[in-house]
Write a protein that holds these residues in place. Structure first.
Motif, short mmCIF file in Angstrom:
data_model
loop_
_atom_site.label_atom_id
_atom_site.label_comp_id
_atom_site.label_asym_id
_atom_site.label_seq_id
_atom_site.Cartn_x
_atom_site.Cartn_y
_atom_site.Cartn_z
N GLY A 84 21.87 67.16 -43.66
CA GLY A 84 22.84 66.64 -42.72
C GLY A 84 23.54 67.78 -42.03
N TYR A 85 24.56 67.45 -41.22
CA TYR A 85 25.19 68.45 -40.36
C TYR A 85 26.71 68.41 -40.54
N VAL A 86 27.28 69.60 -40.62
CA VAL A 86 28.72 69.75 -40.79
C VAL A 86 29.30 70.41 -39.55
N GLU A 87 30.62 70.29 -39.38
CA GLU A 87 31.25 70.87 -38.20
C GLU A 87 31.32 72.39 -38.27
N ALA A 88 31.61 72.92 -39.46
CA ALA A 88 31.71 74.38 -39.60
C ALA A 88 30.32 75.01 -39.57
N PRO A 89 30.21 76.25 -39.10
CA PRO A 89 28.89 76.91 -39.09
C PRO A 89 28.39 77.21 -40.49
N THR A 90 27.09 77.04 -40.69
CA THR A 90 26.44 77.36 -41.96
C THR A 90 25.68 78.68 -41.81
N ASP A 91 24.87 79.01 -42.81
CA ASP A 91 24.16 80.29 -42.78
C ASP A 91 22.83 80.24 -42.03
N SER A 92 22.50 79.10 -41.45
CA SER A 92 21.26 78.95 -40.71
C SER A 92 20.08 79.41 -41.55
N ASN A 93 19.28 80.36 -41.04
CA ASN A 93 18.07 80.76 -41.74
C ASN A 93 18.27 82.04 -42.56
N ARG A 94 19.49 82.35 -42.92
CA ARG A 94 19.74 83.55 -43.71
C ARG A 94 18.99 83.48 -45.04
N ALA A 95 18.47 84.62 -45.48
CA ALA A 95 17.71 84.69 -46.72
C ALA A 95 18.64 84.85 -47.92
N PRO A 96 18.20 84.48 -49.14
CA PRO A 96 17.05 83.62 -49.39
C PRO A 96 17.42 82.17 -49.12
N LYS B 61 25.43 71.57 -31.36
CA LYS B 61 26.13 70.90 -32.46
C LYS B 61 25.30 70.91 -33.74
N LEU B 62 23.97 70.88 -33.59
CA LEU B 62 23.08 70.82 -34.75
C LEU B 62 22.69 72.21 -35.25
N ASN B 63 22.35 73.09 -34.34
CA ASN B 63 21.80 74.39 -34.72
C ASN B 63 22.85 75.24 -35.43
N GLY B 64 22.50 75.71 -36.63
CA GLY B 64 23.45 76.51 -37.41
C GLY B 64 24.52 75.70 -38.09
N HIS B 65 24.31 74.38 -38.21
CA HIS B 65 25.30 73.51 -38.88
C HIS B 65 24.64 72.64 -39.94
N ARG B 66 23.43 72.96 -40.35
CA ARG B 66 22.68 72.13 -41.30
C ARG B 66 22.98 72.53 -42.74
N LEU B 67 23.12 71.53 -43.61
CA LEU B 67 23.12 71.71 -45.06
C LEU B 67 21.99 70.86 -45.62
N ALA B 68 21.30 71.39 -46.63
CA ALA B 68 20.14 70.68 -47.17
C ALA B 68 20.16 70.67 -48.68
#
Length: 533
Positions: A314-326, A383-390
């Motif tokens: 899903g997607y949150v308002e705050a920025p996430t780590d996107s494709n940061r490793a690992p 709004k979606l890119n860089g805001h995903r949590l999985a």
């Protein structure tokens, strides 16, 4: 062409083949490993360029059928909802894996005793403890000791930072009162044994140009080669041969130019994964072994276990780590052990991911109907890119004989060797487990403030874990190899990869696969004087 005999011949230079080669090297025997692939060139890995995500769908796809490199072989997987993903080359699938590093739990070795299903292993967790520790040192693991819900580890490096995504997930889990812990990984958090630390070049799959992610081409193999092990690449083994006494006598293989050759050996060790190993054994037919080598039980290729994955994001308002490793930053074992109140036996692990890169996000969001075309496209994408949590539930797959690897009657590889055919269905127990995992993952993401929650179940290209097709056991009628990896039928033939698993557990298996390979090598060294008795 016939080569000079060797003492030990290993087929496959991946996770288990590299570990067993390194361990046996101190015997000073002539050890030769053949691999159908070649040495990898980190300078050519996708993470060196901006097109790394595009290459994930092409020449560095995890699927050999999509990738179709000369080193790969085709797989008929039409009759499976989960597709095989692997990699062929020195290092094997450790080149491509996500570097997630849990161990099987003690309970995973005793499911028949504890839960009345499947079979117990002929060895227990405690047997493997010293080999887990040795493998952690050789691969170079990072993590945090003291997890109350997992086997205790003592990683040589500190854990990966939680990052933005990890902190959000941790707080959500705390709200729910559920277990979570920083993941053990084989990504270096400090300079270690010649490997540079992680600098977040990008997603760990596919491949790490930095060398921060442990793959056996940069961990075990340099040490094994210095100790005198020989490694030949571009050698595709067609079959294992036997002599008049029913012992393995060597292998027939094709070299880089397609020339058929014979390599004699005193001992043969198979390390080709849970699909490649049964394929090779079933193709090694003879008058004495009409159903394939080491197959008097009829179990070679049967009991394939994949680990069905249920992914929720899903997607949150705050920025996430996107494709940061690992990619996997936390795990939870809250639902790992059997709970009588649930309508399924055994359990699953939950893996929490940091996010996704922009290309993957665009493709996945459009497919789910979240990303429109037209005037609103860029606004929604931002709004979606860089805001995903999985969150993904990795579900234990119980062994079932109808889930199997056989030889395809039509499809062949570039050398004319029959390709493997996969017949696999997800059991009712696993389906119930996945549904439970999806519901719990939704709760976690909702607690983290996520909206637009989506589900992929099962993950289509999720056949990372290839297990159970040449199982270990003390009864020759119910297993392929004995409790230390030796074939019941052929006394100088050993199997060391994930195909020897009796049950699958609910965690990624590479750490356990390598610990088993080191254990089998140790048993071989202890029994050298009477190895063939």
């Amino acid at each position: 062409m016939k080569h000079k005999p060797v003492d030990v011949l290993i087929i496959g230079a991946g996770a288990s083949g590299a570990a067993v080669a390194w361990s046996l090297a101190d015997t000073r025997m002539h050890i030769l490993c053949l691999d159908q692939g070649d040495w990898m060139k980190p300078s050519e890995y996708p993470s060196t360029g901006r097109d790394w995500e595009a290459r994930f769908y092409g020449d560095y796809s995890p699927s050999p059928n999509i990738r179709a490199r000369p080193e790969d072989y085709p797989i008929n997987e039409d009759n499976s909802p989960i597709k095989v993903v692997n990699f062929n080359g020195v290092g094997g699938s450790t080149v491509m894996y996500t570097a997630h590093w849990p161990r099987l739990h003690p309970s995973d070795f005793r499911v028949k005793t504890l839960d009345g299903v499947a079979d117990d292993w002929p060895i227990g967790y405690d047997t493997l403890v010293p080999f887990f520790a040795e493998n952690d040192r050789m691969m170079g693991t990072s993590g945090l000791s003291g997890d109350p819900a997992s086997p205790l580890t003592d990683p040589p490096m500190p854990p990966q930072p939680l990052g933005k995504s990890g902190a959000m997930i941790g707080k959500a889990m705390n709200k729910l009162g559920w277990h979570w812990w920083p993941s053990d990984t084989t990504v270096a958090t400090m300079d270690y044994e010649g490997r540079a630390r992680c600098i977040n070049l990008g997603h760990c799959t596919p491949a790490c140009a930095q060398g921060a992610k442990a793959s056996t081409d940069i961990t075990y193999w340099p040490a094994a080669l210095r100790a005198g092990v020989e490694l030949r690449t571009h050698c595709r083994v067609r079959e294992i041969t036997t002599n008049e006494d029913g012992m393995a006598s060597g292998v027939i293989f094709y070299d880089k130019d397609g020339v058929e050759q014979f390599q004699p050996a005193e001992v043969v060790i198979v390390a080709c994964n849970g699909v490649g190993t049964p394929r090779l054994l079933l193709n090694s037919k003879s008058e004495r072994f009409p159903d394939g080598l080491a197959n008097s039980s009829g179990l070679v290729g049967k009991n394939l276990m994949f680990h069905p994955y249920a992914q929720v994001y899903g997607y949150v308002e705050a920025p996430t780590d996107s494709n940061r490793a690992p990619p996997t930053c936390l795990w939870s074992k809250e639902f790992y052990e059997t709970d009588p109140s649930r309508d399924f036996v055994r359990g699953y692990g939950i893996q929490f991911g940091r996010g996704a890169g922009p290309v993957f996000e665009a493709v996945a969001s459009e497919a789910k109907g979240l990303l429109p075309w037209g005037a609103d496209h860029h606004r929604v994408f931002r709004k979606l890119n860089g805001h995903r949590l999985a969150a993904s539930a990795i579900c234990e797959d119980l062994p079932e004989e109808h889930n199997r690897v056989t030889l395809d009657p039509v499809l062949k590889d570039s050398h004319g060797i029959p390709a493997p055919r996969i017949d696999y269905t997800i059991s009712e127990n696993s389906r119930k487990m996945m549904e439970h995992g999806i519901a719990r993952a939704r709760e976690v993401l909702t607690a983290a403030g996520a909206t637009d929650i989506c589900v992929n179940s099962p993950i289509l290209y999720g056949g990372w874990h290839l297990l159970g097709t040449a199982r270990m056991g003390t009864d020759p009628a119910r297993s392929v190899v004995n409790e230390w990896g030796r074939s019941h039928d052929v006394k100088n033939l050993f199997i060391v990869d994930g195909s020897v698993f009796v049950t699958s557990g609910g965690v990624n298996p590479t750490s356990t696969i390598q610990a088993i390979a080191l254990y089998i090598a140790d048993q071989m060294k202890q029994r050298l004087a009477n190895l063939f008795d």
